[in-house]
Structures are given as structure tokens and as C-alpha cells.
Design a protein around this motif. Sequence first.
Motif, PDB file in Angstrom:
ATOM      1  N   ALA A 164      -1.276 -55.377 -46.526  1.00 35.69           N
ATOM      2  CA  ALA A 164      -0.294 -54.509 -45.864  1.00 35.69           C
ATOM      3  C   ALA A 164      -0.971 -53.760 -44.723  1.00 35.69           C
ATOM      4  O   ALA A 164      -1.998 -53.104 -44.934  1.00 35.69           O
ATOM      5  N   MET A 165      -0.396 -53.852 -43.524  1.00 31.14           N
ATOM      6  CA  MET A 165      -0.906 -53.065 -42.406  1.00 31.14           C
ATOM      7  C   MET A 165      -0.191 -51.726 -42.427  1.00 31.14           C
ATOM      8  O   MET A 165       0.904 -51.569 -41.893  1.00 31.14           O
ATOM      9  N   ASP A 166      -0.820 -50.750 -43.084  1.00 33.18           N
ATOM     10  CA  ASP A 166      -0.161 -49.471 -43.334  1.00 33.18           C
ATOM     11  C   ASP A 166      -1.068 -48.271 -43.089  1.00 33.18           C
ATOM     12  O   ASP A 166      -0.731 -47.143 -43.444  1.00 33.18           O
ATOM     13  N   GLY A 167      -2.233 -48.514 -42.482  1.00 34.11           N
ATOM     14  CA  GLY A 167      -3.139 -47.408 -42.210  1.00 34.11           C
ATOM     15  C   GLY A 167      -4.104 -47.096 -43.331  1.00 34.11           C
ATOM     16  O   GLY A 167      -4.897 -46.159 -43.217  1.00 34.11           O
ATOM     17  N   THR A 168      -4.061 -47.880 -44.403  1.00 37.41           N
ATOM     18  CA  THR A 168      -4.985 -47.688 -45.524  1.00 37.41           C
ATOM     19  C   THR A 168      -5.725 -48.992 -45.777  1.00 37.41           C
ATOM     20  O   THR A 168      -5.123 -49.955 -46.270  1.00 37.41           O
ATOM     21  N   PRO A 169      -7.003 -49.076 -45.442  1.00 39.92           N
ATOM     22  CA  PRO A 169      -7.760 -50.311 -45.637  1.00 39.92           C
ATOM     23  C   PRO A 169      -8.111 -50.509 -47.113  1.00 39.92           C
ATOM     24  O   PRO A 169      -7.882 -49.610 -47.934  1.00 39.92           O
ATOM     25  N   PRO A 170      -8.657 -51.652 -47.476  1.00 39.43           N
ATOM     26  CA  PRO A 170      -9.089 -51.860 -48.867  1.00 39.43           C
ATOM     27  C   PRO A 170     -10.157 -50.843 -49.264  1.00 39.43           C
ATOM     28  O   PRO A 170     -11.184 -50.722 -48.596  1.00 39.43           O
ATOM     29  N   LEU A 171      -9.904 -50.119 -50.341  1.00 36.07           N
ATOM     30  CA  LEU A 171     -10.799 -49.065 -50.816  1.00 36.07           C
ATOM     31  C   LEU A 171     -10.777 -49.032 -52.334  1.00 36.07           C
ATOM     32  O   LEU A 171      -9.807 -49.480 -52.955  1.00 36.07           O
ATOM     33  N   PRO A 172     -11.809 -48.459 -52.956  1.00 38.00           N
ATOM     34  CA  PRO A 172     -11.723 -48.194 -54.400  1.00 38.00           C
ATOM     35  C   PRO A 172     -10.510 -47.308 -54.693  1.00 38.00           C
ATOM     36  O   PRO A 172     -10.116 -46.481 -53.856  1.00 38.00           O
ATOM     37  N   ALA A 173      -9.924 -47.460 -55.869  1.00 37.65           N
ATOM     38  CA  ALA A 173      -8.632 -46.835 -56.175  1.00 37.65           C
ATOM     39  C   ALA A 173      -8.624 -45.321 -55.958  1.00 37.65           C
ATOM     40  O   ALA A 173      -7.691 -44.771 -55.348  1.00 37.65           O
ATOM     41  N   ALA A 174      -9.649 -44.631 -56.456  1.00 41.42           N
ATOM     42  CA  ALA A 174      -9.664 -43.170 -56.337  1.00 41.42           C
ATOM     43  C   ALA A 174      -9.740 -42.735 -54.883  1.00 41.42           C
ATOM     44  O   ALA A 174      -9.037 -41.813 -54.445  1.00 41.42           O
ATOM     45  N   TRP A 175     -10.590 -43.398 -54.120  1.00 41.44           N
ATOM     46  CA  TRP A 175     -10.719 -43.072 -52.698  1.00 41.44           C
ATOM     47  C   TRP A 175      -9.440 -43.435 -51.953  1.00 41.44           C
ATOM     48  O   TRP A 175      -8.990 -42.691 -51.079  1.00 41.44           O
ATOM     49  N   GLN A 176      -8.827 -44.541 -52.316  1.00 39.35           N
ATOM     50  CA  GLN A 176      -7.591 -44.952 -51.647  1.00 39.35           C
ATOM     51  C   GLN A 176      -6.498 -43.908 -51.809  1.00 39.35           C
ATOM     52  O   GLN A 176      -5.763 -43.601 -50.866  1.00 39.35           O
ATOM     53  N   ARG A 177      -6.380 -43.324 -53.002  1.00 35.90           N
ATOM     54  CA  ARG A 177      -5.369 -42.285 -53.229  1.00 35.90           C
ATOM     55  C   ARG A 177      -5.652 -41.055 -52.377  1.00 35.90           C
ATOM     56  O   ARG A 177      -4.734 -40.480 -51.774  1.00 35.90           O
ATOM     57  N   GLN A 178      -6.920 -40.652 -52.320  1.00 36.22           N
ATOM     58  CA  GLN A 178      -7.289 -39.489 -51.516  1.00 36.22           C
ATOM     59  C   GLN A 178      -7.084 -39.765 -50.024  1.00 36.22           C
ATOM     60  O   GLN A 178      -6.566 -38.916 -49.292  1.00 36.22           O
ATOM     61  N   TRP A 179      -7.480 -40.957 -49.607  1.00 41.05           N
ATOM     62  CA  TRP A 179      -7.295 -41.373 -48.210  1.00 41.05           C
ATOM     63  C   TRP A 179      -5.824 -41.313 -47.846  1.00 41.05           C
ATOM     64  O   TRP A 179      -5.442 -40.725 -46.828  1.00 41.05           O
ATOM     65  N   ALA A 180      -4.963 -41.953 -48.649  1.00 43.72           N
ATOM     66  CA  ALA A 180      -3.531 -42.003 -48.359  1.00 43.72           C
ATOM     67  C   ALA A 180      -2.930 -40.604 -48.269  1.00 43.72           C
ATOM     68  O   ALA A 180      -2.118 -40.316 -47.387  1.00 43.72           O
ATOM     69  N   ARG A 181      -3.349 -39.719 -49.177  1.00 45.98           N
ATOM     70  CA  ARG A 181      -2.837 -38.345 -49.164  1.00 45.98           C
ATOM     71  C   ARG A 181      -3.263 -37.619 -47.898  1.00 45.98           C
ATOM     72  O   ARG A 181      -2.438 -37.000 -47.201  1.00 45.98           O
ATOM     73  N   ASP A 182      -4.544 -37.678 -47.549  1.00 45.74           N
ATOM     74  CA  ASP A 182      -5.059 -36.937 -46.401  1.00 45.74           C
ATOM     75  C   ASP A 182      -4.563 -37.517 -45.075  1.00 45.74           C
ATOM     76  O   ASP A 182      -4.219 -36.770 -44.140  1.00 45.74           O
ATOM     77  N   PHE A 183      -4.510 -38.831 -44.978  1.00 44.90           N
ATOM     78  CA  PHE A 183      -4.026 -39.447 -43.742  1.00 44.90           C
ATOM     79  C   PHE A 183      -2.539 -39.180 -43.549  1.00 44.90           C
ATOM     80  O   PHE A 183      -2.091 -38.921 -42.428  1.00 44.90           O
ATOM     81  N   GLN A 184      -1.769 -39.239 -44.635  1.00 45.61           N
ATOM     82  CA  GLN A 184      -0.329 -38.987 -44.507  1.00 45.61           C
ATOM     83  C   GLN A 184      -0.073 -37.566 -44.049  1.00 45.61           C
ATOM     84  O   GLN A 184       0.780 -37.326 -43.177  1.00 45.61           O
ATOM     85  N   ALA A 185      -0.808 -36.618 -44.617  1.00 50.26           N
ATOM     86  CA  ALA A 185      -0.631 -35.219 -44.222  1.00 50.26           C
ATOM     87  C   ALA A 185      -0.995 -35.025 -42.749  1.00 50.26           C
ATOM     88  O   ALA A 185      -0.274 -34.347 -41.998  1.00 50.26           O
ATOM     89  N   ALA A 186      -2.106 -35.619 -42.325  1.00 46.63           N
ATOM     90  CA  ALA A 186      -2.528 -35.481 -40.924  1.00 46.63           C
ATOM     91  C   ALA A 186      -1.552 -36.195 -39.991  1.00 46.63           C
ATOM     92  O   ALA A 186      -1.229 -35.684 -38.908  1.00 46.63           O
ATOM     93  N   TYR A 187      -1.072 -37.354 -40.413  1.00 50.57           N
ATOM     94  CA  TYR A 187      -0.116 -38.111 -39.599  1.00 50.57           C
ATOM     95  C   TYR A 187       1.189 -37.337 -39.438  1.00 50.57           C
ATOM     96  O   TYR A 187       1.721 -37.216 -38.328  1.00 50.57           O
ATOM     97  N   ASP A 188       1.710 -36.803 -40.525  1.00 51.45           N
ATOM     98  CA  ASP A 188       2.961 -36.042 -40.454  1.00 51.45           C
ATOM     99  C   ASP A 188       2.816 -34.834 -39.537  1.00 51.45           C
ATOM    100  O   ASP A 188       3.712 -34.547 -38.719  1.00 51.45           O
ATOM    101  N   LEU A 239     -13.362 -41.223 -42.172  1.00 51.40           N
ATOM    102  CA  LEU A 239     -13.879 -42.256 -41.292  1.00 51.40           C
ATOM    103  C   LEU A 239     -15.397 -42.226 -41.212  1.00 51.40           C
ATOM    104  O   LEU A 239     -16.039 -43.274 -41.079  1.00 51.40           O
ATOM    105  N   GLN A 240     -15.970 -41.049 -41.331  1.00 53.81           N
ATOM    106  CA  GLN A 240     -17.432 -40.951 -41.389  1.00 53.81           C
ATOM    107  C   GLN A 240     -17.957 -41.697 -42.614  1.00 53.81           C
ATOM    108  O   GLN A 240     -18.959 -42.423 -42.543  1.00 53.81           O
ATOM    109  N   ARG A 241     -17.279 -41.551 -43.718  1.00 60.35           N
ATOM    110  CA  ARG A 241     -17.673 -42.246 -44.946  1.00 60.35           C
ATOM    111  C   ARG A 241     -17.406 -43.753 -44.834  1.00 60.35           C
ATOM    112  O   ARG A 241     -18.220 -44.565 -45.292  1.00 60.35           O
ATOM    113  N   PHE A 242     -16.288 -44.128 -44.224  1.00 62.67           N
ATOM    114  CA  PHE A 242     -15.883 -45.529 -44.156  1.00 62.67           C
ATOM    115  C   PHE A 242     -16.704 -46.318 -43.142  1.00 62.67           C
ATOM    116  O   PHE A 242     -17.127 -47.452 -43.412  1.00 62.67           O
ATOM    117  N   TYR A 243     -16.922 -45.733 -41.962  1.00 59.29           N
ATOM    118  CA  TYR A 243     -17.627 -46.436 -40.895  1.00 59.29           C
ATOM    119  C   TYR A 243     -19.107 -46.086 -40.788  1.00 59.29           C
ATOM    120  O   TYR A 243     -19.866 -46.806 -40.133  1.00 59.29           O
TER     121      TYR A 243
END
Length: 251
Positions: A164-188, A239-243
Amino acid sequence: MFRRLRAAKSAPTLSSDQCDALARSLPFLARLAPDRRTRLHALVARFLDEKTITPLQGLALDPQQHLQLAGLACLPLLEFGAEGLHGWRQVLVYPGAFRVRRRHHDEDTGVVAEWTEDLTGEAWDQGPLVLSWDDIQAELAEPEAGFQLVVHEMAHKIDILDGAMDGTPPLPAAWQRQWARDFQAAYDAFCARVDAGEDTAIDAYAAEAPEEFFAVASEYHFSAPALLAREMPAVAGHLQRFYGESPIPGG
């Protein structure tokens, strides 16, 4: 009867001359830690071995320019790894911006809309990476200006790997949840500012969709990370952690 074993293909490598040419074409790579530079060289060698770079409309690219393009494309993979190269094989390079035709069928109304767009880059699941050479070079002339076309399109390639091209790349489950929450808040919050007509330090194109928000933020990580950290600290942290650390300190 004995079957002759096929010799395993050795991993591609860059020659010392190629490493030197890559360093000349992308001087900011000198800021990478030695182990990360070694990883980049391995990724670039694999990129050049696996991908077909096809210049279009009379454009000609020499081996050093192929290296430069591969180096930019592999920067976002320094921590993620070669998995980011899976699922596609071709890079199409136009001399400048290129025109594409779009078609959309509204299933509710039955209306079919067609239009054209002028683009500088494009990336699709299983399809080629499509880039404008003029824009790549213009951005390299101002490497701290906040724009990095190749990184933007590679972010889309990484994003789609989980289906899914949705702004959340493949990540471990716990990090993915945190990523989705933080990115959604910043995006909104960012979309609200853009909708209100505010001038934003981050390119307003990031408000187009969550996947564009991720791709644009990725550009800033590799071109103006300090600005990104001031404007969107939670996003910058992910992104610092991811890249990994950006080789560009400015912004």
C-alpha cells in the motif's frame, strides 16, 4: 551421471575509480561515516547491475552520470537495505519535465475524466522509476534547498513494498503504529495550515496525500534536515531512525 554445479554469481562491486567518480559527482557523500559509505558503494554496485537506465528524447548519460543517479537512488537505502530495490528493473530519464495523460472513471457517476500533467518524476508499483535529468541537476546545484527528486521517488518505491502506498513503509509492528500515529498527526496539522492559506517552510505539495507527505519529508531529511527538525520534530525523528543521519547538515 554427474551434473556440473553452476558457479554462484559474485556480488557486484565498484572499482576504486568508480568510487572516486561517485565521490566527485556527489561531494556531500564525504560526510558519510566510512561504514555507511562502504554500504552505499555496495548498494550502488547492485543498482547498476540490476537496473537498466534508459535516457529518452535524445538525452545521453555517461558512466559517471549513471553512478551519480545510482548514488542518489541508494541514499535512502543505507539503513533499509537492498530490499528497496525489489520489484522493478528500469529507470527512465527524460531531459526535463515530461507530460503524461491521466484517465479517471468515477464508478458512482459513470463520468470519465481525462487530462494531462507535466511531471518531473514518477514511481509506480512494479513499474519504472521516471525522472527529469534537468531537475536532478538543478537540485544538486543547491543541495540544501529542500528538494531531492530521486529521494522523493525512491521513498514511493519503499512505501509500496508493503502493498500500500500510504506514507508508511514496511516497519516492525510497534514502530509502524507509532510512525502512523505521529505522521498522521503531523500531516493533519500541516494540511490545516495549507488549507488556511499559510506560507509553510515545508513545500505545500506535502499536503497532497499521506504518501506525498512521506516522500516530501524524505526530501527534506536529505537536503534540509535541520529545517525539518524545527518544523516537524516527530517526523524528523522517525526519518532519522529510518534513513540514518543525513549527509547534508544544512536547512
